[in-house]
Every structure is written in structure tokens, then in C-alpha cells.
Enzyme design. Structure first.
Site, PDB file in Angstrom:
ATOM      1  N   LYS A  49     -38.550  40.135 -17.455  1.00  0.00           N
ATOM      2  CA  LYS A  49     -39.971  40.275 -17.136  1.00  0.00           C
ATOM      3  C   LYS A  49     -40.667  38.924 -17.077  1.00  0.00           C
ATOM      4  CE  LYS A  49     -40.592  45.013 -18.678  1.00  0.00           C
ATOM      5  NZ  LYS A  49     -41.149  45.923 -19.663  1.00  0.00           N
ATOM      6  N   LYS A 104     -31.298  47.004  -6.984  1.00  0.00           N
ATOM      7  CA  LYS A 104     -31.803  48.066  -7.874  1.00  0.00           C
ATOM      8  C   LYS A 104     -33.226  48.457  -7.472  1.00  0.00           C
ATOM      9  CE  LYS A 104     -33.902  48.933 -12.141  1.00  0.00           C
ATOM     10  NZ  LYS A 104     -34.534  48.676 -13.358  1.00  0.00           N
ATOM     11  N   LYS A 136     -40.185  49.017  -9.065  1.00  0.00           N
ATOM     12  CA  LYS A 136     -41.498  48.762  -8.460  1.00  0.00           C
ATOM     13  C   LYS A 136     -41.774  47.266  -8.349  1.00  0.00           C
ATOM     14  CE  LYS A 136     -43.884  49.928 -12.754  1.00  0.00           C
ATOM     15  NZ  LYS A 136     -42.792  50.679 -13.402  1.00  0.00           N
TER      16      LYS A 136
HETATM   17  P1  ADP Z   1     -39.352  49.909 -12.752  1.00  0.00           P
HETATM   18  O1  ADP Z   1     -38.038  49.173 -12.729  1.00  0.00           O
HETATM   19  O2  ADP Z   1     -39.722  50.432 -11.404  1.00  0.00           O
HETATM   20  O3  ADP Z   1     -40.461  49.090 -13.393  1.00  0.00           O
HETATM   21  P2  ADP Z   1     -39.364  51.332 -15.237  1.00  0.00           P
HETATM   22  O4  ADP Z   1     -38.840  50.105 -15.908  1.00  0.00           O
HETATM   23  O5  ADP Z   1     -40.779  51.737 -15.512  1.00  0.00           O
HETATM   24  O6  ADP Z   1     -39.137  51.184 -13.654  1.00  0.00           O
HETATM   25  O7  ADP Z   1     -38.376  52.517 -15.587  1.00  0.00           O
HETATM   26  C1  ADP Z   1     -38.716  53.814 -16.049  1.00  0.00           C
HETATM   27  C2  ADP Z   1     -37.440  54.605 -16.292  1.00  0.00           C
HETATM   28  O8  ADP Z   1     -36.745  54.820 -15.050  1.00  0.00           O
HETATM   29  C3  ADP Z   1     -36.448  53.905 -17.224  1.00  0.00           C
HETATM   30  O9  ADP Z   1     -35.792  54.862 -18.052  1.00  0.00           O
HETATM   31  C4  ADP Z   1     -35.469  53.263 -16.276  1.00  0.00           C
HETATM   32  O10 ADP Z   1     -34.200  53.076 -16.845  1.00  0.00           O
HETATM   33  C5  ADP Z   1     -35.426  54.267 -15.109  1.00  0.00           C
HETATM   34  N1  ADP Z   1     -35.173  53.560 -13.845  1.00  0.00           N
HETATM   35  C6  ADP Z   1     -36.009  52.726 -13.197  1.00  0.00           C
HETATM   36  N2  ADP Z   1     -35.449  52.255 -12.057  1.00  0.00           N
HETATM   37  C7  ADP Z   1     -34.214  52.812 -11.990  1.00  0.00           C
HETATM   38  C8  ADP Z   1     -33.119  52.725 -11.048  1.00  0.00           C
HETATM   39  N3  ADP Z   1     -33.212  51.991  -9.950  1.00  0.00           N
HETATM   40  N4  ADP Z   1     -32.013  53.436 -11.301  1.00  0.00           N
HETATM   41  C9  ADP Z   1     -31.919  54.209 -12.423  1.00  0.00           C
HETATM   42  N5  ADP Z   1     -32.895  54.338 -13.341  1.00  0.00           N
HETATM   43  C10 ADP Z   1     -34.031  53.650 -13.145  1.00  0.00           C
END
Ligand code: ADP
Ligand code: TRP
Length: 327
Positions: free
Chosen positions: A110, A189, A192
Site C-alpha cells: 500500500k 490481479k 480497484k
Molecule cells: P482491492 O484489491 O480491490 O482493494 P480488497 O483489498 O478490498 O480489494 O479485497 C477485499 C476482499 O476481496 C479480500 O478478501 C481480498 O482477498 C479479495 N480479493 C480482492 N481482489 C481479489 C482478486 N483479484 N482475487 C481474489 N480475491 C480478491
């Protein structure tokens, strides 16, 4: 068995969130006692606009309910409706080794992406440990990037129990979904923060455009293609029925089907699943009082458990809160 998970209210939900985390949250409600919360304290590490934080918190509630969370089976609540988690987070911070926090991948990721390196961001895993431990959760369903945080929680619980010579906190286990890593439109991956998402509740025209723009290689239509190296197939196979995925897989290997056709099929499957959810969401959004009632009711269930655990935590640590202590 008690299941617990949290989701940050820091942006729109996407297919990665759904396939990596939310779909198993919804499935688990059939067999277990489930607690799911909207992590608005965590979201404060990146959101600095009160109205936006409030709105996104309700948005996540609407998303979950529209996707099938049944409030009669699972408690859905705002993290901040159980403020005792912040108290526990402080107490846990006093037994957590600073070196453990420095090893957190998510902090490094981050800050590398430009998020301000605050103490809140650094101690994010401690608040997450408090979220998990305050409900005596057995199982924590999350995506792969959160596994390290659950491991840290195990470590922190053991340190607390050993420091205060007790067994007040119980060891949770992480549970991965069958899709631990969902690729985005560019093949990286889906996240957002990479701007490569396919969102869950956009209008059909926008979703269609997004899917049609997915990056693929330039193998001509007639030639065989490798489904294992294609992000369109990866997502299709996670959403479609097994027999549909098998049919497309065979067509890839045989040749004769272009990526444009697979993308069209992906859009159809997407709409089959998320079209009805979009309608349910619109109906719920028109009834904000109902959503607020659901969140309050969920918080009541969660807080009852949290208060019992905090009583024990205060007792073994010697922390006194007037009118609250049993010591
Ligand atoms: P982002 O990466 O979009 O910021 P978050 O960190 O808020 O998403 O993730 C929220 C949940 O969704 C977590 O449990 C995370 O492991 C899962 N998650 C997010 N992106 C993915 C992905 N590309 N594949 C699998 N799980 C994901
Ligand atoms: N950190 C999690 C995420 O970014 C959200 C979260 C906060 C969480 N507290 C939690 C997940 C407790 C599981 C258990 O997705």
C-alpha cells in the site's frame, strides 16, 4: 463453528472481491453462524471524506444483501457499531511485536502505491486481529492477500494468552475460496487500485464494454488457444456452470472460436448472475430504513458477543471500566 469476515468500504466491489471472498461468505451462511461486517474503521486509512465514508458503508451493505446475504441467517453490521474492537486493538498492540508489523506485505504494497504511511495503516493488522478475536471466530473466509493477516492474528492471540497466562482468545483459521486470485481485464490481479476491475453493479452497457475490452493474445480465430493462459477463460470458468466451462475449454483447444465470441458468452453469464442482483439492489436502495434496521440488528448480535469477550479481557489484564467490571 463461528465464521467471521470483514470487507472494507473503500470503493466499488468487483468480480475479484466476489469470487475471492463474498461468494463463500454467502455460501457459508447456510451451515454456520456467520458474522460479516463493513470495515469502516479500516477504510479510514484511505478515505478522508465523511460523506463518502458514510455512503460507501451503506453501499457495501446494499451490495451484500443484493448478492444474497440473508440477514435471518447471518449478522451484517458496521465495524464501528461495536466500538469495543478499538479498545481490544489497543490492548493487543501492547503485546504485538513491532517487527511483526514490519513484515506485513500489505503495508509495503500500500505504501508503495502511494498510500500515506500512517500508524493506522501500519497497525491495520492489529485492528483486524481485534475484529477476529473479539467474536471468538473459528473460521475467517478471505482472499489470498489476507492470509498473512490471519496468521498474524494467530500469533497475536497466542502472545496475549501467554502474556496474561490465560486462554481467553481462541486461534482462528483462514479459509480460502476456490478462486484465490482473479485476474483483471489486463491479466494482472484484479484490484480497484490497478484500475483493471469488472465491477459488480455497473449498468449492462458499461459491463459489456469492459468485458469486450479485455486484453487477450493475438492468436487468430481458427487456431487452437490455451485456456490456461487466458484471463477471459479464467473468469468465465469461475462464473459459468461446469458443463459450459468444459464446452468453451474444448473449443479453445480445438480452434475456430475467437476471443470476441468468448467475451460475449462471458457477458451473458455475468448478466445471468448479476442482472437479478442489480434489480434486488435497486429495490433495497429505495428502502434505506430497512437496510439501517438490518445493520442495527446485526450489530446487536455481534456486540453481545464482543462485550462478553471484553469482560474477560479486562478481567485478565486489570483494565477497569466503571460500571462494567466483574473483577
Ligand atoms: P482491492 O484489491 O480491490 O482493494 P480488497 O483489498 O478490498 O480489494 O479485497 C477485499 C476482499 O476481496 C479480500 O478478501 C481480498 O482477498 C479479495 N480479493 C480482492 N481482489 C481479489 C482478486 N483479484 N482475487 C481474489 N480475491 C480478491
Ligand atoms: N482487511 C480486510 C480486507 O481488506 C478487511 C477486514 C478487516 C477483515 N477486518 C477483517 C477481513 C477481519 C477478515 C476479518 O479485505
Amino acid at each position: 463453528m463461528r465464521v467471521l469476515s470483514g470487507i472494507q468500504s473503500s470503493g466499488k466491489l468487483h468480480l475479484g472481491n466476489y469470487l475471492g471472498a463474498i461468494s463463500q461468505h454467502i455460501e457459508l451462511q447456510e451451515q454456520h453462524e456467520c458474522l460479516y461486517f463493513i470495515a469502516n474503521y479500516h477504510a479510514l486509512t484511505t478515505v478522508r471524506d465523511a460523506e463518502q465514508l458514510r455512503r460507501r458503508t451503506v453501499d457495501v451493505a446494499l451490495d451484500y444483501l443484493a448478492l444474497g446475504l440473508n440477514p435471518a441467517r447471518a449478522a451484517l453490521f458496521r465495524q464501528s457499531d461495536v466500538p469495543e474492537v478499538c479498545e481490544l486493538a489497543w490492548i493487543l498492540a501492547t503485546v504485538t511485536n513491532e517487527g511483526l508489523m514490519r513484515r506485513a506485505h500489505s503495508y509495503k504494497d500500500k505504501t508503495a502505491k502511494g498510500i500515506e504511511p500512517t500508524m493506522g495503516l501500519m497497525s491495520y493488522p492489529i485492528l483486524m486481529a481485534a475484529d477476529i478475536l473479539i467474536y471468538r471466530s473459528h473460521l475467517v473466509p478471505v482472499g489470498r492477500d489476507q492470509i498473512q493477516h490471519v496468521e498474524m492474528t494467530q500469533d497475536i492471540a497466542a502472545r496475549f494468552n501467554s502474556a496474561f497466562n490465560c486462554d481467553v482468545l481462541i486461534r482462528p483459521e483462514a479459509k480460502l475460496n476456490r478462486a484465490p486470485l482473479v485476474p483483471g481485464v489486463d491479466g494482472e490481479k484484479m484490484s480497484k487500485s490497478y484500475g483493471n476491475t469488472i465491477d459488480l453493479f455497473d449498468e449492462p452497457a458499461a459491463i459489456r464494454k469492459r468485458i469486450m475490452s479485455m486484453k487477450t493474445d493475438s492468436t487468430p480465430v481458427e487456431e487452437p488457444k490455451n485456456p490456461d493462459r487466458c484471463n477471459v477463460y479464467a473468469i468465465y470458468s469461475l462464473l459459468a456452470r461446469p458443463e459450459e466451462a468444459a464446452e468453451i475449454e474444448a473449443a479453445y483447444r480445438k480452434g475456430g472460436m475467437g476471443y470476441g465470441e468468448v467475451k460475449k458468452r462471458l457477458f451473458e453469464v455475468y448478466e445471468r448472475i448479476f442482472g437479478p442482483a442489480r434489480e434486488r439492489r435497486a429495490a433495497l436502495a429505495a428502502d434505506p430504513d430497512r437496510v439501517e434496521d438490518i445493520l442495527r440488528d446485526g450489530a446487536r448480535q455481534a456486540r453481545r458477543i464482543a462485550c462478553e469477550v471484553m469482560e474477560e479481557v479486562r478481567k485478565v489484564t486489570g483494565i477497569v471500566v466503571a460500571g462494567n467490571t466483574t473483577a
